[in-house]
Design a protein around this motif. Structure first.
Motif, PDB file in Angstrom:
ATOM      1  N   ASN A 241      38.718  45.038  38.041  1.00  0.00           N
ATOM      2  CA  ASN A 241      39.343  44.569  39.268  1.00  0.00           C
ATOM      3  C   ASN A 241      38.512  43.404  39.794  1.00  0.00           C
ATOM      4  O   ASN A 241      37.511  43.023  39.194  1.00  0.00           O
TER       5      ASN A 241
ATOM      6  N   TRP B 170      42.494  40.612  35.797  1.00  0.00           N
ATOM      7  CA  TRP B 170      42.003  41.925  36.222  1.00  0.00           C
ATOM      8  C   TRP B 170      43.004  42.968  35.742  1.00  0.00           C
ATOM      9  O   TRP B 170      44.135  43.050  36.243  1.00  0.00           O
TER      10      TRP B 170
ATOM     11  N   ASP C 203      45.096  45.454  37.868  1.00  0.00           N
ATOM     12  CA  ASP C 203      46.218  44.933  38.656  1.00  0.00           C
ATOM     13  C   ASP C 203      47.546  45.100  37.931  1.00  0.00           C
ATOM     14  O   ASP C 203      48.612  44.938  38.531  1.00  0.00           O
TER      15      ASP C 203
ATOM     16  N   SER D 174      37.089  51.100  42.023  1.00  0.00           N
ATOM     17  CA  SER D 174      38.024  51.898  41.230  1.00  0.00           C
ATOM     18  C   SER D 174      37.964  53.372  41.603  1.00  0.00           C
ATOM     19  O   SER D 174      38.999  54.033  41.759  1.00  0.00           O
TER      20      SER D 174
END
Length: 654
Positions: A546, A563, A566, A608
């Motif tokens: 991310n 990323w 996403d 995360s």
């Protein structure tokens, strides 16, 4: 012959007279204890003998009156001393899921209690507190907004680092660029006001980048709000208890975190500045300004609005909604500010910002009415873990309590309900924006922030005794011994509000700093990412879980970013099933001399885990698969993260 009138006689109204009605923009009689206007002594008039004897000098020791005047300094200095001790003995090297809350030394919490209690006693004291409430508010800002800057060796927030990258790109490129050149990052070039100003500031200060000072931006941006807040609140009352309690509540309830190094932090200050001018200078009773002054204030407003429009997309819309609400409900009879704001905003949107709006308009139209987008839950949007859930609820309870107090203040303070109706409208006006757009699931937080100045005012009124603000009531009670509602320092009327104020102040810390495990990037992580971008050739691709790492958008003019968290959940599951093979396929296709890199860092892991994307074990499995694959080779590593490079087909064959 009648002797000269005393100061009290000069300030009192004539018997039977009625004070003139009060309108926004005029000075209001101060109705708090001991606040009657005093006329200075005439001892310094001409003819007074100069001091020639030591007996004429004031005593060296101030006496009881001087000690009483200095008494508010004791809690303030004690609180700051405790804060100083706490920051020297707080270790942020190992943050848990509660962020700074559990890392802070107990002296910090003791200092916050002492500061809040001192403020409560000072602002509610039987005598005028002078400048002490302002000193306490400044002390609060130091403890709230400077603590992180002192404790952490690097700036917080991935978004702040992103904005640092935008400024760096502007300095490097030497001008604005289009989407053909920098992709979706061109949106920052279409609203460049903040970044251009920061680029000029970097050159002026002679520093390497904005990272040299952006850690202090939350304190700076919070200080920028103080003057417009005071001007707005003084439009509706001269009661210092109400004014300073409202300011205190605004700062402790402003946990949303938009005070970091960002365009919206400056745009919000400009928004409050425009409201302060409109509420004070375009009052209903005036029917508009006098002709000779209207042009001047319109120019001032135009300058503020232009600066806001070229800096941020959302804030001008919020301002326009508030100004039109005042006009439509006849709380302002002058349409000039509202029309000026809309004309300038549309002019910018239809010219400089048109490329972005043309591409984004379909999604913006589809999001109208999507209220659920503001409270999205599920993959990547759900606080996960005890700390994340607790701090999330602390923030909700803090905002909810302030809003409930505001409702209680509106119901309880009949005088304010009518007198401060324009401020009530300004507080309620942003609410329809929740239906207009989800703004990336952030609209509800932005609406809370724009409602807060008005909500804090009425919430403060709920914590105080009956507020006396109307001049008509002043005339009726001018000869009373003391205005009603001054209250003492005993009983529920004092201790109940003080406990509530203390609870709200303490709740700010987890609400604002409870996610510092996500937002803090240790020096090792900064150094690792900086090394990556220093060595990555033009045309390279950086892949990460991310975007929660420092310098995440560094060199975005020459280096691509991807990323994988996403992506939709199906692709993420595919990566989990076969990490190395799937990532290698995603990263293929980079042409020489560019290279493809995989970056995994501590900040990505924290984001995360705490936002319900992937667990630590799942991220470990991805890293182990990549490390064992012949398609990747490790190029950099330290305790904060690791960088892998995707080998070319020739290199993999060897």
């Amino acid at each position: 012959m009648r002797p000269p009138a005393t100061p009290r006689e000069r300030s009192a109204p004539e018997p039977g007279s009625t004070p003139a009605p009060f309108t926004p923009g005029e000075a209001e009689p101060d109705l708090t204890p001991g606040s009657r206007a005093m006329v200075s002594s005439e001892s310094s008039s001409t003819g007074h003998e100069p001091v020639t004897d030591l007996s004429d000098l004031p005593p060296l020791w101030p006496g009881r009156r001087g000690l009483a005047a200095a008494r508010p300094a004791v809690p303030l200095l004690a609180a700051l001393a405790l804060w100083g001790y706490a920051v020297r003995h707080t270790d942020v090297s190992r943050l848990d899921d509660f962020g700074l809350v559990t890392a802070l030394h107990p002296a910090f919490w003791a200092g916050l209690v002492v500061l809040t209690a001192g403020f409560g006693f000072t602002v509610r004291g039987p005598r005028r507190a002078g400048g002490w409430p302002a000193a306490y508010v400044l002390g609060l800002l130091v403890m709230e907004r400077a603590t992180q800057a002192v404790l952490y060796p690097t700036p917080l927030y991935a978004w702040a680092w992103k904005h640092d990258g935008v400024v760096d790109h502007l300095l490097t490129a030497g001008g604005l660029q289009t989407a053909d050149q920098v992709g979706d990052m061109a949106v920052y070039d279409q609203w460049p006001g903040f970044f251009a100003a920061q680029a000029a500031l970097v050159r002026l200060l002679g520093v390497e980048s904005t990272a040299m000072y952006m850690a202090w931006w939350p304190l700076v941006s919070s200080l920028m709000l103080l003057l417009p807040l005071l001007l707005i609140y003084r439009t509706f009352t001269e009661d210092p208890r109400l004014i300073w309690t409202a300011v205190w509540l605004f700062y402790v309830a402003n946990w949303v975190g938009q005070d970091y190094f960002s365009p919206q932090s400056v745009a919000f200050a400009l928004h409050l500045g425009v409201l302060a001018v409109v509420l004070r200078r375009y009052g209903r009773s005036h029917g508009g300004l006098a002709r000779q002054g209207q042009a001047v204030w319109t120019v001032v407003l135009s300058v503020l609005v232009v600066a806001m429009v070229i800096a941020h997309q959302l804030t001008p819309g919020m301002l326009a909604v508030s100004l039109f609400a005042l006009c439509l409900l006849r709380r302002s009879r002058d349409w000039v500010p509202a029309v000026t704001t809309v004309v300038i905003f549309l002019a910018w949107c239809l010219t400089a910002a048109l490329p972005f709006l043309s591409a984004a308009m379909p999604d913006m139209i589809r999001s109208v009415g999507d209220v659920g987008g503001n409270v999205a839950t599920g993959y990547g949007t759900t606080p996960t873990g005890t700390g994340a859930v607790a701090t999330s609820w602390a923030a909700r309870l803090l905002s909810g309590t302030v809003m409930l107090l505001a409702v209680a203040g509106v119901w309880r303070q009949r005088v304010l309900r009518h007198r401060a109706m324009p401020l009530l409208l300004v507080a309620a006006a942003p609410l329809p924006m929740i239906v207009a757009s989800s703004y990336g699931s952030e609209m509800i937080f932005r609406v809370l922030m724009f409602m807060l100045p008005g909500a804090a005012f009425f919430a403060a009124a709920a914590l105080l005794p009956r507020v006396r603000t109307l001049a008509a009531e002043a005339g009726a009670d001018a000869r009373a011994a003391a205005p009603a509602g001054t209250g003492g320092r005993g009983g529920v009327a004092f201790w109940g509000p003080l406990v509530a104020l203390l609870a709200l102040t303490l709740a700010f810390v987890p609400s604002y700093s409870g996610k510092d495990r996500i937002n803090y990037f240790p020096p090792g992580e900064v150094a690792l990412v900086q090394r990556l971008f220093d060595e990555a050739p033009a045309g390279s691709l950086v892949v990460a879980a991310n975007r929660n790492y420092p310098l995440a958008h560094q060199s975005y003019g020459t280096v691509g970013h991807y990323w994988f968290l996403d992506d939709d959940r199906r692709h993420v599951d595919e990566i989990l099933r076969s990490p190395a093979a799937t990532l290698a396929r995603d990263m293929a296709g980079v042409e020489r001399p560019g290279r493809a890199y995989l970056l995994l860092t501590r900040g990505q892991r924290a984001d995360s885990e705490m936002n319900g994307q992937l667990t630590g074990d799942q991220l470990d499995r991805i890293q182990e698969s990549v490390a064992a694959s012949p398609r990747f080779r490790e190029v950099a590593e330290n305790g904060a993260g690791v960088v892998y490079e995707l080998r070319t087909e020739e290199g993999a064959a060897r």
